[in-house]
Write an enzyme that holds these catalytic residues in place. Structure first.
Site, PDB file in Angstrom:
ATOM      1  N   SER A  63      63.994  13.678  34.400  1.00 38.92           N
ATOM      2  CA  SER A  63      65.152  14.541  34.134  1.00 38.92           C
ATOM      3  C   SER A  63      66.182  13.862  33.236  1.00 38.92           C
ATOM      4  O   SER A  63      66.485  12.672  33.383  1.00 38.92           O
ATOM      5  CB  SER A  63      65.823  14.913  35.459  1.00 38.92           C
ATOM      6  OG  SER A  63      67.050  15.542  35.194  1.00 38.92           O
ATOM      7  N   GLY A  90      66.600  24.988  22.388  1.00 33.00           N
ATOM      8  CA  GLY A  90      66.689  24.983  23.854  1.00 33.00           C
ATOM      9  C   GLY A  90      67.513  23.849  24.448  1.00 33.00           C
ATOM     10  O   GLY A  90      68.099  23.995  25.522  1.00 33.00           O
ATOM     11  N   LYS A 127      64.925  26.218  43.881  1.00 32.40           N
ATOM     12  CA  LYS A 127      66.020  27.115  43.482  1.00 32.40           C
ATOM     13  C   LYS A 127      66.195  28.292  44.454  1.00 32.40           C
ATOM     14  O   LYS A 127      67.284  28.851  44.535  1.00 32.40           O
ATOM     15  CB  LYS A 127      65.790  27.648  42.065  1.00 32.40           C
ATOM     16  CG  LYS A 127      66.030  26.607  40.996  1.00 32.40           C
ATOM     17  CD  LYS A 127      65.903  27.228  39.613  1.00 32.40           C
ATOM     18  CE  LYS A 127      66.216  26.231  38.530  1.00 32.40           C
ATOM     19  NZ  LYS A 127      66.276  26.830  37.209  1.00 32.40           N
ATOM     20  N   GLY A 180      62.120  32.982  35.804  1.00 29.29           N
ATOM     21  CA  GLY A 180      63.418  32.620  36.384  1.00 29.29           C
ATOM     22  C   GLY A 180      64.507  32.472  35.340  1.00 29.29           C
ATOM     23  O   GLY A 180      65.626  32.987  35.512  1.00 29.29           O
TER      24      GLY A 180
HETATM   25  N1  LIG Z   1      66.682  24.897  27.940  1.00 32.33           N
HETATM   26  C1  LIG Z   1      66.933  24.985  29.223  1.00 32.33           C
HETATM   27  O1  LIG Z   1      68.012  24.601  29.716  1.00 32.33           O
HETATM   28  C2  LIG Z   1      65.914  25.622  30.133  1.00 32.33           C
HETATM   29  C3  LIG Z   1      66.303  26.107  31.389  1.00 32.33           C
HETATM   30  C4  LIG Z   1      65.340  26.715  32.202  1.00 32.33           C
HETATM   31  C5  LIG Z   1      64.013  26.800  31.766  1.00 32.33           C
HETATM   32  N2  LIG Z   1      63.686  26.294  30.542  1.00 32.33           N
HETATM   33  C6  LIG Z   1      62.297  26.407  30.046  1.00 32.33           C
HETATM   34  O2  LIG Z   1      61.955  27.779  30.016  1.00 32.33           O
HETATM   35  C7  LIG Z   1      60.570  27.966  30.287  1.00 32.33           C
HETATM   36  C8  LIG Z   1      60.404  29.020  31.379  1.00 32.33           C
HETATM   37  O3  LIG Z   1      61.007  28.556  32.576  1.00 32.33           O
HETATM   38  P1  LIG Z   1      61.105  29.512  33.878  1.00 32.33           P
HETATM   39  O4  LIG Z   1      61.792  28.723  34.921  1.00 32.33           O
HETATM   40  O5  LIG Z   1      61.629  30.849  33.523  1.00 32.33           O
HETATM   41  O6  LIG Z   1      59.547  29.653  34.262  1.00 32.33           O
HETATM   42  P2  LIG Z   1      58.823  30.768  35.121  1.00 32.33           P
HETATM   43  O7  LIG Z   1      59.767  31.425  36.060  1.00 32.33           O
HETATM   44  O8  LIG Z   1      57.581  30.145  35.652  1.00 32.33           O
HETATM   45  O9  LIG Z   1      58.392  31.899  34.014  1.00 32.33           O
HETATM   46  C9  LIG Z   1      57.405  31.596  33.059  1.00 32.33           C
HETATM   47  C10 LIG Z   1      57.382  32.673  31.965  1.00 32.33           C
HETATM   48  O10 LIG Z   1      56.448  32.252  30.959  1.00 32.33           O
HETATM   49  C11 LIG Z   1      55.417  33.261  30.810  1.00 32.33           C
HETATM   50  N3  LIG Z   1      54.153  32.602  30.488  1.00 32.33           N
HETATM   51  C12 LIG Z   1      53.643  31.462  31.038  1.00 32.33           C
HETATM   52  N4  LIG Z   1      52.467  31.149  30.452  1.00 32.33           N
HETATM   53  C13 LIG Z   1      52.217  32.143  29.538  1.00 32.33           C
HETATM   54  C14 LIG Z   1      51.161  32.397  28.620  1.00 32.33           C
HETATM   55  N5  LIG Z   1      50.108  31.577  28.522  1.00 32.33           N
HETATM   56  N6  LIG Z   1      51.266  33.481  27.819  1.00 32.33           N
HETATM   57  C15 LIG Z   1      52.317  34.321  27.879  1.00 32.33           C
HETATM   58  N7  LIG Z   1      53.356  34.130  28.734  1.00 32.33           N
HETATM   59  C16 LIG Z   1      53.297  33.063  29.547  1.00 32.33           C
HETATM   60  C17 LIG Z   1      55.395  33.983  32.133  1.00 32.33           C
HETATM   61  O11 LIG Z   1      54.787  35.244  31.953  1.00 32.33           O
HETATM   62  P3  LIG Z   1      54.110  36.025  33.199  1.00 32.33           P
HETATM   63  O12 LIG Z   1      55.273  36.609  33.959  1.00 32.33           O
HETATM   64  O13 LIG Z   1      53.261  37.060  32.573  1.00 32.33           O
HETATM   65  O14 LIG Z   1      53.364  35.007  33.999  1.00 32.33           O
HETATM   66  C18 LIG Z   1      56.909  34.059  32.442  1.00 32.33           C
HETATM   67  O15 LIG Z   1      57.532  35.045  31.662  1.00 32.33           O
HETATM   68  C19 LIG Z   1      60.028  26.585  30.639  1.00 32.33           C
HETATM   69  O16 LIG Z   1      59.417  26.054  29.491  1.00 32.33           O
HETATM   70  C20 LIG Z   1      61.269  25.787  30.997  1.00 32.33           C
HETATM   71  O17 LIG Z   1      61.123  24.402  30.717  1.00 32.33           O
HETATM   72  C21 LIG Z   1      64.606  25.726  29.712  1.00 32.33           C
END
Ligand SMILES: NC(=O)c1ccc[n+]([C@@H]2O[C@H](COP(=O)([O-])OP(=O)(O)OC[C@H]3O[C@@H](n4cnc5c(N)ncnc54)[C@H](OP(=O)(O)O)[C@@H]3O)[C@@H](O)[C@H]2O)c1
Length: 279
Positions: free
Chosen positions: A15, A243, A66, A131
């Site tokens: 982290s 990001g 979370k 999320g």
């Molecule tokens: N910059 C920041 O501060 C920040 C903060 C939070 C998260 N993030 C990043 O954001 C991303 C998502 O995080 P999250 O917590 O929202 O994850 P999450 O709740 O697990 O959601 C994952 C998302 O990605 C989609 N997905 C995963 N694999 C896929 C694939 N092969 N093809 C198409 N769609 C796919 C999922 O679609 P389905 O619903 O169809 O499975 C869902 O919409 C991560 O990379 C995380 O590191 C960044």
């Protein structure tokens, strides 16, 4: 006083939050430390008991806690309750209150380089329904934008996200193909899926053939810093938003809740980029 801050999650060894919050403590000229409190599901109750005992002032919560953290809180902010996720806990006179800072942190990070982007005429395309998308959807609606269309691999999840709709915003659930076809109409495209994240850096969730050159493409994935989607958007002459800026600003908002310091952190975006690049 010396602030006691930290992070719970599993795994959290890599982290960047300790580095980010040390920057904030230094900027605010405050004493304190931000520590990683590691532990799997079995260890979680013991970790939280320890945090109570030391009188921690505040902590962040990341995957996979979370949702489960809610059972340990005395109070929960209305937005975090609606989002069913807490990423920031504040100790208020011994009582723990949970918040979600992802959505508002995202909006702050976007407004810094693009202060006039979000208004009553703005059309947004949100890619993903996980999320992070939930908080961002809600926070963008709070900015009074005209439209937020949703595209996700599983459309049921995108439909579920629509239940968070606020006010007059227009929102449609689209397939990725439909989104690609009507891309020219969007002022802002926000990529919130994990597609394109290391090690799958060549992946891109949609193609940008029909993008407007005036659009902003924002990708919340920050490893790599410039995802394939952002690279493609740049090549096509569109504007981009990274990001790691969101990562910094969701931390800024948490720090504000813990210490009541509203810091100007814009200059730290490049410093965080260098840190991520290992420089
Ligand atoms: N910059 C920041 O501060 C920040 C903060 C939070 C998260 N993030 C990043 O954001 C991303 C998502 O995080 P999250 O917590 O929202 O994850 P999450 O709740 O697990 O959601 C994952 C998302 O990605 C989609 N997905 C995963 N694999 C896929 C694939 N092969 N093809 C198409 N769609 C796919 C999922 O679609 P389905 O619903 O169809 O499975 C869902 O919409 C991560 O990379 C995380 O590191 C960044």
């Amino acid at each position: 006083m010396a602030y006691k801050l930290g992070l719970i999650g599993h795994p959290i060894g890599h982290s960047l939050s300790p580095w980010i919050h040390q920057q904030f403590l230094d900027l605010a000229e405050l004493d304190g430390e931000y520590k990683l409190y590691k532990g799997d599901h079995e260890a979680l109750p013991g970790v939280l008991k320890h945090l109570k005992e030391i009188g921690i002032d505040g902590f962040n919560v990341t995957v996979p806690y979370k949702q489960v953290i809610v059972d340990y809180l005395d109070e929960i902010d209305k937005d975090a309750e609606i989002l069913r996720a807490v990423n920031t806990v504040v100790n208020i006179d011994g009582k723990w209150k949970g918040y979600s800072t992802d959505g508002e942190g995202y909006v702050r990070s976007l407004k810094e380089p693009y202060p006039n982007l979000l208004n009553s005429e703005t059309s947004v395309l949100l890619l993903g329904a996980g999320g992070a998308a939930r908080g961002i959807y809600r926070a963008l609606m709070g900015q009074g934008v005209d439209t937020i269309d949703l595209a996700n691999r599983s459309q049921d999840k995108a439909k579920d996200l629509m239940s968070l709709r606020l006010g007059e915003v227009k929102s449609n659930v689209l397939s990725y193909q439909q989104a690609e076809e009507q891309l020219a109409k969007y002022d802002l495209i926000v990529q919130t899926t994990s597609v394109g994240m290391k090690p799958y850096i060549d992946d891109q969730v949609i193609q940008l053939d029909h993008i407007s050159k005036d659009a902003v493409v924002s990708d919340i994935v920050y490893q790599p810093i410039t995802t394939q989607l952002l690279h493609d958007a740049s090549e096509r002459g569109a504007n981009i938003h990274h990001g790691h800026a969101m990562l910094l600003y969701q931390g800024q908002l948490a720090f504000e809740k813990w210490t009541e310091n509203n810091l100007d952190v814009a200059h730290l975006v490049d410093k965080l980029e260098n840190k991520l690049r290992g420089e």
